[in-house]
Write a protein that holds these residues in place. Structure first.
Motif, mmCIF file in Angstrom:
data_model
loop_
_atom_site.group_PDB
_atom_site.id
_atom_site.type_symbol
_atom_site.label_atom_id
_atom_site.label_comp_id
_atom_site.label_asym_id
_atom_site.label_seq_id
_atom_site.Cartn_x
_atom_site.Cartn_y
_atom_site.Cartn_z
ATOM 1 N N TRP A 54 0.780 -0.762 -0.018
ATOM 2 C CA TRP A 54 -0.667 0.151 0.203
ATOM 3 C C TRP A 54 0.910 1.261 0.517
ATOM 4 C CZ3 TRP A 54 -4.725 -1.356 -1.078
ATOM 5 C CH2 TRP A 54 -4.878 -2.991 -1.108
ATOM 6 N N ASP A 129 -8.136 1.112 -3.285
ATOM 7 C CA ASP A 129 -7.789 1.900 -1.635
ATOM 8 C C ASP A 129 -9.311 1.517 -1.348
ATOM 9 O OD1 ASP A 129 -5.791 2.682 -1.437
ATOM 10 O OD2 ASP A 129 -5.693 4.905 -2.288
ATOM 11 N N ARG A 132 -10.234 -1.949 -1.037
ATOM 12 C CA ARG A 132 -8.872 -2.541 0.238
ATOM 13 C C ARG A 132 -10.114 -2.122 1.757
ATOM 14 N NH1 ARG A 132 -4.048 0.563 3.304
ATOM 15 N NH2 ARG A 132 -3.091 -1.007 4.000
ATOM 16 N N ALA A 133 -11.099 -0.599 2.084
ATOM 17 C CA ALA A 133 -11.669 -0.570 2.390
ATOM 18 C C ALA A 133 -12.231 -1.725 2.800
ATOM 19 C CB ALA A 133 -11.802 1.169 2.425
ATOM 20 N N ALA A 135 -13.295 -4.501 2.176
ATOM 21 C CA ALA A 135 -12.588 -5.714 2.377
ATOM 22 C C ALA A 135 -12.587 -5.705 4.288
ATOM 23 C CB ALA A 135 -11.187 -6.229 1.741
ATOM 24 N N GLY A 136 -12.087 -4.543 4.293
ATOM 25 C CA GLY A 136 -11.516 -4.294 6.716
ATOM 26 C C GLY A 136 -13.044 -4.209 6.646
ATOM 27 N N ARG A 137 -13.592 -3.968 5.742
ATOM 28 C CA ARG A 137 -15.683 -3.736 6.453
ATOM 29 C C ARG A 137 -16.119 -5.145 6.935
ATOM 30 N NH1 ARG A 137 -15.869 0.845 3.692
ATOM 31 N NH2 ARG A 137 -16.837 0.047 2.227
ATOM 32 N N ARG A 143 -14.319 -14.910 4.398
ATOM 33 C CA ARG A 143 -14.607 -13.612 3.260
ATOM 34 C C ARG A 143 -13.755 -14.220 1.936
ATOM 35 N NH1 ARG A 143 -11.876 -9.980 6.807
ATOM 36 N NH2 ARG A 143 -10.353 -9.252 4.939
ATOM 37 N N LEU A 164 -6.234 -9.679 -0.129
ATOM 38 C CA LEU A 164 -6.632 -8.749 1.198
ATOM 39 C C LEU A 164 -7.249 -9.803 2.106
ATOM 40 C CD1 LEU A 164 -8.002 -6.335 -1.090
ATOM 41 C CD2 LEU A 164 -6.451 -6.374 0.937
ATOM 42 N N ASP A 230 -18.832 -11.118 -0.588
ATOM 43 C CA ASP A 230 -18.253 -10.203 0.658
ATOM 44 C C ASP A 230 -18.679 -8.978 -0.725
ATOM 45 O OD1 ASP A 230 -18.268 -11.561 3.260
ATOM 46 O OD2 ASP A 230 -16.940 -12.104 2.587
ATOM 47 N N ARG A 792 -4.178 -12.971 12.388
ATOM 48 C CA ARG A 792 -4.517 -13.149 10.798
ATOM 49 C C ARG A 792 -5.024 -13.892 10.142
ATOM 50 N NH1 ARG A 792 -0.150 -12.047 7.756
ATOM 51 N NH2 ARG A 792 1.072 -10.943 8.920
ATOM 52 N N SER A 795 -10.299 -13.928 11.509
ATOM 53 C CA SER A 795 -11.632 -13.814 10.400
ATOM 54 C C SER A 795 -11.856 -14.908 10.610
ATOM 55 C CB SER A 795 -11.348 -13.096 9.296
ATOM 56 O OG SER A 795 -10.128 -13.610 8.874
#
Ligand SMILES: Cc1cc2nc3c(=O)[nH]c(=O)nc-3n(C[C@H](O)[C@H](O)[C@H](O)COP(=O)(O)OP(=O)(O)OC[C@H]3O[C@@H](n4cnc5c(N)ncnc54)[C@H](O)[C@@H]3O)c2cc1C
Length: 828
Positions: A54, A129, A132-133, A135-137, A143, A164, A230, A792, A795
């Protein structure tokens, strides 16, 4: 001064400005570049590598001082009569010449649900970006993601999603992946190789609709399959961004794209178009090399020249998820009378095809999947006479028949991004270029997609220039020098090392190599901080990834000795998690078929029973095999099990340039096969004989005798020195056999250094090993005890036992094995 306005600050627009500066340093044009994206020009071809760290700065293209670049303010209108353009902010720029370099936009099929939140495209930094955001949520649990489109970009998107932490499904309408580049045979192998990497491939199917269901997306495919995911990434092709051209009345192609002539001039003589938005001879190109060629043409024309677009090479080579794919020239044998020669080795996972003219004399094109090492040579030979039998072009390396780079004529284009020929490269080498970096600088070869870099190296070798011993293009040093730098400076992070002693951001070669050295130097747990991002896939999860994307778990069983109670625990774990169980060639037990989410659960059970990681995933000590020795055997002359256990516990966790295997035999009958190991110990009546440099991997080697009849304490000291000297001085991925072979003086030299102490370093080597022994800690426990590292895997932890829809099994000889695929071999 003439005024030039360039609309679009992408790869072609940026190249145009650079080419203009190079040709006209005095600057007879005042240049304004008007950019929609808010970022400086960047390397879109390398976009997927953004996911590695990133770090946007790494992708930024060199700024060109000649131009004023206006970021984040797209052009809205062009007034051709007034020779002005107006941007979204209302700024007006006058021009004498205008260049459209607006690129493409991702095509999103208008299916129901295509615009739901959670649906993305894959073209820009901001797109990544956004992904990524998103995937983070995504919450805990399984997933997964859907990629619509199995072309080049779709597979790149799948890689990004996998990195990711999502399990990607790729849906491709055509019967095979990458249908434009790869033929049926290559597509079949590509599918198999990709499917083995936790990517589920659906070919011959289209996505019909996407619906939102309980916060997730439900995609329905044309074959009735429903995928619960997702997020969705559309990668179903691109379309030229010709909206400005249309609105100002410039001619556009039937299927889009601003129509230009050979000089890249549109229907208005003061307006040019370059890159993916341009349509030359009815064709729009979706690759960077043609865009660069157009940019060069326009730069020349702006300075009064008469250059013309020479047509473009649409060859492609990429490493998708670690799988090599290349396609060049007439890959589909569309030329009349074209003949195909195919070499397919399903076991080795390699498919090679060359297409030749009907008289078999001219190379027209080809496809390579699995092993694309021949690509630079073959691509450069397209259009040239085949030197001999066409089959030799794809003969396996080392078979004696393969055609090497030396066969290229001077006119052959080695770098297609920048149209650099072998002749130009030879000239640069003749003028004194002695390494790849210099050739790159002098000729611009290798500065585009980079696929010709191996060819540059080979041409240097053909010209008799000594091969660079540099670790990779980011570090000019050899591995041994970097080790010394780390040792002397105390640097313990990759970022500091590359900043102080390297260039750029690193690659798949230097990152794991440095990670291994840092681990040997006791820089903490391999998943600590930024170290985690440096590791190879196996080290990343402290387990071995298998063909179907599941993992195998190998607990350490020192010397092959195990109590019934511990055996029971292994059996129970295997039973409870449904793992295929196999005794390995290295006297331990491998448990196959674990999903990532199951790994911490399995480790917990094993660690609680007193097991620890067997490092089957790492370039590290694997096993010390033993026979039963004096304890049970009538012939045994020493306690081989006791010695094997001692050695295995001493060297466990030692990271090394390659994996290390060892064995101890209790007598000369050699039941532990010690002479086929990196180091092997054979008992004698009075002590131990130590053999080193066996194994050899692809090139089997017997270990050679280093010393005889030493006592146990001396034996251990000698092995300490041997291993530490190897760890410090061998090249990356160099086995002990090759390391000794490459040593000036071979085994005799090694004996001088580590037995006779000719360099006076033995005490230091022993001390370094002592430090390793003292600082050893089990890597599985390290994860289980650290919530940050556990995250890691976390999830997935909430969904133990939920069958992974991407992995299917069948039963064979009473155990679960992956559908249609055998288990990989190899002793662990
Ligand atoms: C993930 C990925 C991987 C790729 N891999 C490869 C590869 O391996 N090999 C290869 O050859 N090619 C590859 N490509 C394609 C390559 O990136 C493109 O061919 C190249 O970027 C085209 O350059 P361009 O300047 O024409 O378009 P772009 O680089 O897309 O630049 C166009 C720019 O114009 C801007 N723009 C559009 N309209 C306006 C406006 N009205 N006002 C101002 N600015 C505007 C856009 O925002 C954009 O920044 C890849 C592309 C992607 C996305």
């Amino acid at each position: 001064m003439n005024r030039l306005v360039v609309i679009g600050n992408g790869m072609a627009g940026h190249r145009l400005v650079r080419a203009l500066r190079d040709r006209d340093p005095a600057g007879s044009w005042r240049v304004d570049v008007l950019a929609e994206e808010p970022h400086p020009a960047y390397d879109r071809v390398a976009l997927t590598s953004y996911v590695d760290d990133w770090d946007f700065d790494r992708l930024v293209l060199d700024p060109v001082d000649l131009a004023s670049v206006h970021l984040g303010d797209p052009v809205r209108t062009i007034d051709r009569a007034a020779h002005t353009v107006t941007t979204a902010s209302g700024a007006v720029y006058g021009y004498d010449a205008l260049v459209l370099a607006t690129g493409s936009y991702p095509f999103v099929p208008p299916i129901p649900g295509h615009d739901l939140p959670g649906c993305h495209v894959y073209r820009t930094i901001d797109d990544l970006d956004g992904i990524r955001a998103a995937a983070g949520r995504i919450g805990v649990g399984r997933r997964s993601a859907l990629v619509v489109g199995g072309g080049l970009l779709g597979l790149e998107a799948a890689k990004a999603l996998r990195d990711l932490g999502l399990s990607p499904h790729v849906v491709e309408m055509a019967p095979r992946l990458m249908p434009l580049q790869v033929d049926e045979g290559g597509g079949g192998l590509l599918r198999r190789l990709i499917a083995e990497l936790d990517v589920t491939v659906h070919t011959g199917a289209s996505t019909q609709a996407i619906a939102e269901e309980r916060g997730r997306l439900l995609a329905t495919l044309s074959n009735g399959t429903e995928l619960d995911v997702d997020l969705v990434v559309f990668s179903a092709g691109v379309r030229p961004r010709d909206e400005l051209a249309r609105s100002t009345g410039l001619a556009v192609g039937e299927r889009g794209g601003v129509v230009v002539d050979g000089g890249c001039r549109t229907s208005d003589p003061s307006v040019y178009a370059v890159g993916e938005c341009a349509c030359v001879d009815g064709r729009v190109y979706g690759l960077v090399a043609p865009g660069y060629a157009m940019a060069e043409v326009v730069a020349d024309r702006l300075l009064g020249g008469s250059a013309a677009f020479p047509g473009a090479d649409t060859s492609t080579k990429l490493k998708l998820l670690g799988v090599d794919v290349a396609s060049f020239g007439d890959a589909h044998a569309a030329t009349e009378g074209a003949l195909e020669v195919v070499f397919h080795d399903a076991v080795a996972g390699s498919y090679k095809k060359v297409v030749v003219s009907d008289d078999a004399r001219t190379l027209l094109g080809g496809v390579l999947v699995g092993d694309a090492s021949a690509y630079p040579t073959l691509r450069a030979l397209v259009g040239a006479e085949v030197p001999g039998d066409p089959a030799a072009l794809i003969a396996p390396a080392g078979s004696g028949g393969a055609v090497g780079i030396a066969a290229l004529p001077p006119s052959a284009q080695v770098c297609s991004c920048n149209a650099v020929t072998r002749g130009a490269i030879d000239e640069a080498i003749g003028a004194g270029c002695a390494d790849v970096a210099c050739v790159k600088k002098c000729t611009t070869a290798g500065t585009g997609c980079g696929s010709c870099l191996p060819a540059l190296k080979q041409l240097l070798a053909v010209a008799g220039v000594a091969q660079s011993t540099a670790l990779c293009e980011h570090f000019g040093q050899r591995r041994v020098d970097l080790f010394e730098i780390l040792r002397a400076t105390g640097i313990r992070t990759f970022s500091e090392l590359i900043e102080r002693h390297g260039t750029g951001r690193g690659c798949d070669i230097c990152k794991p190599a440095v990670a291994s050295m840092l681990a040997s130097l006791g820089a903490g747990h391999v998943l600590d901080g930024e170290q985690a991002a440096l590791q190879d896939t196996n080290d990343h999860f402290l387990a071995n990834i298998q063909r179907n994307g599941t993992y195998s778990v190998v607990p350490r069983i020192p010397g092959g000795e195990i109590t019934p109670a511990k055996l029971l625990v292994i059996a129970e774990v295997a039973r409870d998690f449904g793992l295929y169980t196999k005794i390995t060639g290295g006297q331990r037990i491998d448990l196959f078929g674990a999903t990532v989410d199951q790994l911490p659960l399995i480790w917990r059970r094993l660690v609680d029973a007193g097991f620890e990681s067997g490092h089957a995933y790492g370039k590290a000590l694997r096993t010390v095999k033993s026979c039963v020795g004096t304890t049970w055997c009538r012939y045994g002359v020493q306690d081989s099990v006791g010695m094997a256990v001692e050695l295995e516990l001493r060297y466990r966790g030692l990271r090394s340039p390659h994996k290390v295997k060892a064995a101890v035999s209790g007598c000369a009958r050699e039941c532990a096969e010690a002479r086929s190991k990196d180091f092997g110990v054979i008992a004698t009546e009075t002590g131990w004989n130590l053999y080193v440099g066996g194994n050899g991997g692809f090139t089997p080697r017997h270990a050679e005798l280093l010393v005889s009849d030493v006592d146990s304490a001396m034996l251990v000291r000698l092995i300490d020195r041997f291993l530490m000297f190897y760890v410090r001085t061998a090249d990356r991925l160099q086995r002990t056999a090759a390391w000794i072979e490459a040593m000036d003086g071979g085994i005799d030299r090694l004996r001088e250094v580590i037995v006779d102490d000719s360099l006076g370093i033995c005490a230091e080597l022993e001390a370094a090993m002592e430090l390793h022994v003292e600082s050893y800690a089990d890597e599985w426990s390290g994860v289980l005890e650290d919530p940050a590292k556990l995250a890691r895997f976390r999830s997935f932890v909430n969904a133990p036992g939920v069958p992974d829809p991407t992995v299917s099994f069948r039963e064979e000889r009473g155990q679960r094995v992956p559908v249609s695929l055998g288990m990989p071999g190899g002793g662990r």
